[in-house]
Design an enzyme around this catalytic site. Sequence first.
Site, PDB file in Angstrom:
ATOM      1  N   HIS A  16       0.853  -1.131  -0.007  1.00  0.00           N
ATOM      2  CA  HIS A  16       0.122  -0.074   0.031  1.00  0.00           C
ATOM      3  C   HIS A  16       0.815   1.326   0.056  1.00  0.00           C
ATOM      4  CE1 HIS A  16       0.870  -0.508   4.315  1.00  0.00           C
ATOM      5  NE2 HIS A  16       0.884   0.932   4.505  1.00  0.00           N
TER       6      HIS A  16
ATOM      7  N   HIS B  59       5.880   6.480  -1.289  1.00  0.00           N
ATOM      8  CA  HIS B  59       6.542   5.012  -1.687  1.00  0.00           C
ATOM      9  C   HIS B  59       5.693   3.827  -1.066  1.00  0.00           C
ATOM     10  CE1 HIS B  59       7.389   5.710   2.563  1.00  0.00           C
ATOM     11  NE2 HIS B  59       7.343   4.248   2.831  1.00  0.00           N
TER      12      HIS B  59
END
EC number: 3.1.4.-
Length: 230
Positions: A111, A173
């Site tokens: 995620h 990220h």
Amino acid sequence: MLVGYSSSSSEEDGEAGGEAEGAKNQSETTCRKLPLPGCVLAMFPDEVDSQTEDSSLHGGRIRSFKHERGNWASYVYFPYHPEEEFGELLDGILSAACARGVVLTVQDEFHLSLSQTVVLRHHWIQPFTQSLKTFLGMEVSTGHAQLLELIRAVDRTMTEFRLETFYKDPSFHVSLAWCVGDQTVQMEECMQELQSLVDDHEDGPFVLRLDCSELRCRTGNKTFRFPLES
């Protein structure tokens, strides 16, 4: 992250009073704790036993903050559903790291975070998620600027509940893997090699693409979904 902690001990059930000093004939008074009703206990399904706090059951990972009764670890994120070539690339990264003595464990799921992990009290969950739903009714497309706009929306909810907002200059990220212990030196030695696996991908530098049509909020063992306008 999971952090081990010593469970708090409750007072033993027993006598709350006894014979008063010097009073021979005073009757002894006994007071015992009453058990909580089942309907109250059911409000906290995330309660864990001492085994759940054992870091050996979680690959050696420990909590980043103490688990307390009624507290739910919560964060807002975009899920990432990896395609086949991502899995192949990840296998190569893990193999290269292992050759340098760094054993990495792949994330259970991937995620992109849009908030820090914060603690919600159980009775905050409904108004918190309702506030997110209010602020997130906007048109969203891919791109750094759009992610920053989403973070500003999420931060408004965090501020409303006096929770910590996201980082000032976020670097978006997706976490790929984790390891136990301080492996900084070993990782720095092989980082260039790992980066080359990404840059020298057979189809060109690997580009990670996320489906940003649905934002999610995980709090304890519950996941709330917020469809975004396209």
